[in-house]
Structure formats: structure tokens, C-alpha cells
Design a protein around this motif. Structure first.
Motif, PDB file in Angstrom:
ATOM      1  N   LYS A 210       0.830  -1.202   0.000  1.00  0.00           N
ATOM      2  CA  LYS A 210       0.000   0.000   0.000  1.00  0.00           C
ATOM      3  C   LYS A 210       0.865   1.253   0.000  1.00  0.00           C
ATOM      4  O   LYS A 210       0.515   2.261  -0.645  1.00  0.00           O
ATOM      5  CB  LYS A 210      -0.915  -0.007   1.221  1.00  0.00           C
ATOM      6  CG  LYS A 210      -1.899   1.153   1.258  1.00  0.00           C
ATOM      7  CD  LYS A 210      -2.824   1.054   2.459  1.00  0.00           C
ATOM      8  CE  LYS A 210      -3.803   2.236   2.490  1.00  0.00           C
ATOM      9  NZ  LYS A 210      -4.717   2.163   3.668  1.00  0.00           N
ATOM     10  N   GLU A 211       2.001   1.211   0.698  1.00  0.00           N
ATOM     11  CA  GLU A 211       2.864   2.389   0.829  1.00  0.00           C
ATOM     12  C   GLU A 211       3.787   2.593  -0.366  1.00  0.00           C
ATOM     13  O   GLU A 211       4.131   3.727  -0.715  1.00  0.00           O
ATOM     14  CB  GLU A 211       3.717   2.266   2.103  1.00  0.00           C
ATOM     15  CG  GLU A 211       2.914   2.256   3.391  1.00  0.00           C
ATOM     16  CD  GLU A 211       3.747   1.814   4.589  1.00  0.00           C
ATOM     17  OE1 GLU A 211       3.419   2.244   5.704  1.00  0.00           O
ATOM     18  OE2 GLU A 211       4.707   1.038   4.390  1.00  0.00           O
ATOM     19  N   LEU A 212       4.221   1.498  -0.999  1.00  0.00           N
ATOM     20  CA  LEU A 212       5.235   1.586  -2.055  1.00  0.00           C
ATOM     21  C   LEU A 212       4.845   2.519  -3.203  1.00  0.00           C
ATOM     22  O   LEU A 212       5.682   3.331  -3.639  1.00  0.00           O
ATOM     23  CB  LEU A 212       5.564   0.194  -2.590  1.00  0.00           C
ATOM     24  CG  LEU A 212       6.695   0.121  -3.631  1.00  0.00           C
ATOM     25  CD1 LEU A 212       8.004   0.668  -3.058  1.00  0.00           C
ATOM     26  CD2 LEU A 212       6.894  -1.318  -4.105  1.00  0.00           C
TER      27      LEU A 212
ATOM     28  N   ASN B  74       3.328   5.228  -3.262  1.00  0.00           N
ATOM     29  CA  ASN B  74       3.487   6.630  -2.856  1.00  0.00           C
ATOM     30  C   ASN B  74       4.957   7.067  -2.810  1.00  0.00           C
ATOM     31  O   ASN B  74       5.251   8.252  -2.648  1.00  0.00           O
ATOM     32  CB  ASN B  74       2.858   6.860  -1.486  1.00  0.00           C
ATOM     33  CG  ASN B  74       1.355   6.612  -1.492  1.00  0.00           C
ATOM     34  OD1 ASN B  74       0.680   6.908  -2.479  1.00  0.00           O
ATOM     35  ND2 ASN B  74       0.846   6.050  -0.409  1.00  0.00           N
ATOM     36  N   LEU B  75       5.866   6.115  -2.959  1.00  0.00           N
ATOM     37  CA  LEU B  75       7.291   6.409  -2.923  1.00  0.00           C
ATOM     38  C   LEU B  75       7.899   6.452  -4.321  1.00  0.00           C
ATOM     39  O   LEU B  75       9.109   6.574  -4.475  1.00  0.00           O
ATOM     40  CB  LEU B  75       8.024   5.363  -2.082  1.00  0.00           C
ATOM     41  CG  LEU B  75       7.545   5.215  -0.629  1.00  0.00           C
ATOM     42  CD1 LEU B  75       8.273   4.069   0.066  1.00  0.00           C
ATOM     43  CD2 LEU B  75       7.740   6.515   0.141  1.00  0.00           C
ATOM     44  N   LEU B  76       7.047   6.356  -5.349  1.00  0.00           N
ATOM     45  CA  LEU B  76       7.496   6.312  -6.742  1.00  0.00           C
ATOM     46  C   LEU B  76       7.010   7.529  -7.512  1.00  0.00           C
ATOM     47  O   LEU B  76       5.947   8.078  -7.219  1.00  0.00           O
ATOM     48  CB  LEU B  76       6.956   5.047  -7.424  1.00  0.00           C
ATOM     49  CG  LEU B  76       7.169   3.709  -6.699  1.00  0.00           C
ATOM     50  CD1 LEU B  76       6.524   2.584  -7.491  1.00  0.00           C
ATOM     51  CD2 LEU B  76       8.642   3.440  -6.477  1.00  0.00           C
ATOM     52  N   THR B  77       7.778   7.942  -8.513  1.00  0.00           N
ATOM     53  CA  THR B  77       7.325   9.039  -9.374  1.00  0.00           C
ATOM     54  C   THR B  77       6.118   8.603 -10.189  1.00  0.00           C
ATOM     55  O   THR B  77       5.284   9.426 -10.560  1.00  0.00           O
ATOM     56  CB  THR B  77       8.444   9.485 -10.336  1.00  0.00           C
ATOM     57  OG1 THR B  77       8.884   8.367 -11.111  1.00  0.00           O
ATOM     58  CG2 THR B  77       9.619  10.077  -9.564  1.00  0.00           C
ATOM     59  N   ASN B  78       6.037   7.309 -10.481  1.00  0.00           N
ATOM     60  CA  ASN B  78       4.904   6.752 -11.218  1.00  0.00           C
ATOM     61  C   ASN B  78       4.343   5.577 -10.416  1.00  0.00           C
ATOM     62  O   ASN B  78       4.873   4.466 -10.482  1.00  0.00           O
ATOM     63  CB  ASN B  78       5.356   6.277 -12.601  1.00  0.00           C
ATOM     64  CG  ASN B  78       4.202   5.768 -13.449  1.00  0.00           C
ATOM     65  OD1 ASN B  78       3.073   5.622 -12.972  1.00  0.00           O
ATOM     66  ND2 ASN B  78       4.482   5.479 -14.706  1.00  0.00           N
ATOM     67  N   PRO B  79       3.288   5.802  -9.645  1.00  0.00           N
ATOM     68  CA  PRO B  79       2.742   4.743  -8.779  1.00  0.00           C
ATOM     69  C   PRO B  79       2.346   3.470  -9.523  1.00  0.00           C
ATOM     70  O   PRO B  79       2.336   2.384  -8.929  1.00  0.00           O
ATOM     71  CB  PRO B  79       1.507   5.416  -8.147  1.00  0.00           C
ATOM     72  CG  PRO B  79       1.822   6.883  -8.183  1.00  0.00           C
ATOM     73  CD  PRO B  79       2.577   7.086  -9.462  1.00  0.00           C
ATOM     74  N   SER B  80       2.051   3.592 -10.824  1.00  0.00           N
ATOM     75  CA  SER B  80       1.633   2.414 -11.585  1.00  0.00           C
ATOM     76  C   SER B  80       2.779   1.412 -11.776  1.00  0.00           C
ATOM     77  O   SER B  80       2.547   0.282 -12.218  1.00  0.00           O
ATOM     78  CB  SER B  80       1.074   2.824 -12.949  1.00  0.00           C
ATOM     79  OG  SER B  80       2.098   3.363 -13.775  1.00  0.00           O
ATOM     80  N   GLN B  81       4.026   1.831 -11.453  1.00  0.00           N
ATOM     81  CA  GLN B  81       5.177   0.941 -11.611  1.00  0.00           C
ATOM     82  C   GLN B  81       5.536   0.217 -10.304  1.00  0.00           C
ATOM     83  O   GLN B  81       6.639  -0.309 -10.168  1.00  0.00           O
ATOM     84  CB  GLN B  81       6.384   1.731 -12.107  1.00  0.00           C
ATOM     85  CG  GLN B  81       6.220   2.253 -13.536  1.00  0.00           C
ATOM     86  CD  GLN B  81       7.501   2.846 -14.083  1.00  0.00           C
ATOM     87  OE1 GLN B  81       8.167   3.619 -13.412  1.00  0.00           O
ATOM     88  NE2 GLN B  81       7.850   2.466 -15.304  1.00  0.00           N
ATOM     89  N   ALA B  82       4.597   0.178  -9.391  1.00  0.00           N
ATOM     90  CA  ALA B  82       4.862  -0.446  -8.090  1.00  0.00           C
ATOM     91  C   ALA B  82       5.231  -1.923  -8.228  1.00  0.00           C
ATOM     92  O   ALA B  82       6.126  -2.422  -7.535  1.00  0.00           O
ATOM     93  CB  ALA B  82       3.651  -0.280  -7.183  1.00  0.00           C
TER      94      ALA B  82
END
Length: 325
Positions: free
Chosen positions: A66-68, A70-78
Motif C-alpha cells: 500500500k505504501e510503495l 506513494n514512494l514512486l514518481t509513477n505509482p503504476s510501476q509499483a
């Protein structure tokens, strides 16, 4: 207006002074039996606070699904990010080397034991946005791949103002790169910041040797030519041409032979290892930049070996992307 210009110039000077450059030795894969893992040549980068970047990595490692995003420039690449972290087997104690690269703050890390990560992928690029450092998972760069394979465990602080150059124009270019905090490619004899020709290049021993063996090649003395190659390169060369008749060889090589070579620079990797940078030229065609790896057995260029025939090293890939366009 004069006051504003003076302040701006002062700001640039302070920015250069605040830069803290460290060099990391280039990766080496010798074909002549030399055991060293790294060359004397290096990449120098403007470093950043390791602790801040390490903290950003630690935050990534402890983030749940759930948190990861939010730590990315592009959340879709989690999902891609999670797969990377799993493959890397990073932990909070991983040794990192943090530096600037354009807008990014990059952490190159030593590949942990048991990791399935391929060399050159071992870096994470953070985009500082506001007070956050967000991971841009999409960053895939030849220069970063090269730096990640350098001797990041043994960085050496350097004074950019004392880096040797081959010309006044190269000096201006290296100063400009340093002001922007860009990487610098530093060989034993000088920094490489351009492919502008050096007037004395023909007198360099590595260029003398390469010109000598190239004459054999263009005289169709291919067996004699391959005798000046490292065993690995000779095997690759012979595998390409040994089964061909002279007529077939001429048909294959006739296009290559229609180009002339103009030597540009010789860059020194170690006391006996060099790259010769040259330009292929043909009327009506766009110039092509290329290089050859030379290991000399003599100081005058009378004997040596041609290495890395048919091979693209991490350094080559970066040079063709950034210098040889």
C-alpha cells in the motif's frame, strides 16, 4: 543589471566550489591475462549525502504494497519496483555510493551475495520532489550502468580544477560540466569531454601500433593481422572469416574497406592499455566514430595486442550513447 550579473557569476562559482567530486575506477575485463578488476581510468561524479539516500532506500525496503506506490514518481510501476527489490535482495546495510546525475540523486549499490541482479542494473534513481525523494523506476541509462559497474566501494576524492585536459576547449567544457555537477570521464592522460582531434595523435605509440596492424588488414593480410590480436579476439575474428574463400572475404569486407580512418585521440586506461578513438569517413556518407582497445608491450608502439574485437564493453555503450553520436 551589472550587480545582478555579478551575483549570478558568484552563485555559479560557489556552486562549483560546493561540488564534491569523487572518482570510481572503470570496470576492466582484460583479454591479455592481466588480473586487475578495474582500470586506472575512472568516472568522477558530484556526490551527495549518502545518509539521506540510504534513508530513502530504507524507506523503500520497509514499505508494504500500500505504501510503495506513494514512494514512486509513477505509482503504476509499483509491481516493477517490487520485482526489482526482490531480485536485488537489498537490505538496510547495503553499501551505497550516492551522487548527482542530472535532476536525479542516484544510489549505486554493491550487489549483495545471492542476488540475481545483473551488473549495471544495481542503481536506484531518486527524483527530489519537494521534501521527498521519489524513485523513478523507469530510469535506464548507459552512463549510470557504467558507473554502477565501477569500483564504487573505493571512491577517491578529486580536485576537478587539477584534472588534465588535451586542449583549452576541453578545459572550458570540463569546467562547464563541473558547474552543472555532471559526470566526468577521466583517463590517465586526460579527461575525455569531446572527440575533437588532437594534432599529435599520430605520434602516440598506441596510434602507431594500430596504424601498423590496420595496414596489414587493408592489404588483405588477415592471418598476419589476427596474429596481433589477443587470443580471445583472434578466435572471434577467425570464426568470422576462416571458413571463407578470398573472394567471399573481399565481398564481405569491400564496404568496410571503402571508408578511410582519421585518428582523433588516444586515451590511456593504464600504463600499457589504451583506446584509440577514430573517425571513419567516406564521401557522401555521414562520419562514424569508433574506437579500438590496444595493449602495448613496448613504449614505442612496435608491439602489442588488439583487444575486444566484436565486443561492446560498458564503456563502449556509454561512449556511443553520449560521445559518438
Amino acid at each position: 543589471m551589472k550587480k545582478i550579473i555579478a551575483i549570478f557569476v558568484c552563485f555559479l562559482s560557489l556552486a562549483q566550489l560546493n561540488a564534491e567530486y569523487f572518482s570510481v575506477a572503470l570496470p576492466k575485463d582484460s583479454e591479455t591475462g592481466k588480473p586487475e578488476k578495474f582500470y586506472n581510468a575512472s568516472v568522477a561524479v558530484d556526490t551527495v549525502d549518502n545518509a539521506a539516500v540510504a534513508k530513502a532506500i530504507a524507506t523503500l525496503l520497509k514499505a508494504d504494497d500500500k505504501e510503495l506506490p506513494n514512494l514512486l514518481t509513477n505509482p503504476s510501476q509499483a509491481q516493477k519496483a517490487r520485482k526489482f527489490l526482490k531480485m536485488a535482495r537489498l537490505n538496510k546495510d547495503a553499501k551505497i555510493f550516492a551522487f548527482k546525475f542530472g535532476k536525479y540523486r542516484v544510489a549505486a549499490f554493491e550487489i549483495p551475495n545471492g542476488s540475481r541482479m545483473r551488473k549495471g542494473l544495481n542503481y536506484i534513481a531518486f527524483d527530489p520532489i519537494g521534501e521527498q525523494m521519489l524513485w523513478d523506476v523507469s530510469v535506464n541509462d548507459a552512463y549510470l550502468a557504467l558507473i554502477a559497474q565501477c569500483d564504487i566501494s573505493n571512491p577517491q576524492k578529486i580536485d576537478v580544477s587539477k584534472v588534465k585536459v588535451l586542449s583549452a576547449s576541453d578545459k572550458a567544457k570540463i569546467n562547464d560540466l563541473a558547474k552543472r555537477g555532471e559526470p566526468l570521464l577521466i583517463f590517465e592522460n586526460a579527461a575525455l569531454v569531446s572527440v575533437d582531434p588532437v594534432p599529435t595523435v599520430a605520434a602516440q605509440p598506441a596510434a602507431i601500433f594500430y596504424k601498423k596492424i590496420q595496414k596489414l588488414f587493408f592489404d588483405w593480410k588477415l592471418d598476419e593481422y589476427s596474429g596481433y590480436m589477443s587470443p580471445k579476439s583472434k578466435a572471434l575474428f577467425n570464426a568470422q572469416y576462416s571458413g571463407m574463400s578470398d573472394q567471399q572475404k573481399k565481398a564481405v569486407l569491400s564496404e568496410y574497406f571503402s571508408w578511410n580512418k582519421k585518428y582523433l585521440k588516444v586515451m590511456q586506461l593504464s600504463p600499457s592499455e589504451f583506446i584509440v578513438i577514430f573517425k571513419r569517413q567516406k564521401k557522401g556518407e555521414k562520419d562514424q566514430i569508433d574506437l579500438a582497445y590496444i595493449t602495448l608491450d613496448s613504449k614505442d608502439g612496435s608491439s602489442g595486442k588488439l583487444e575486444k574485437f566484436g565486443v561492446k564493453t560498458p564503456l563502449d555503450i556509454m561512449l556511443f550513447r553520449y560521445f559518438f553520436k
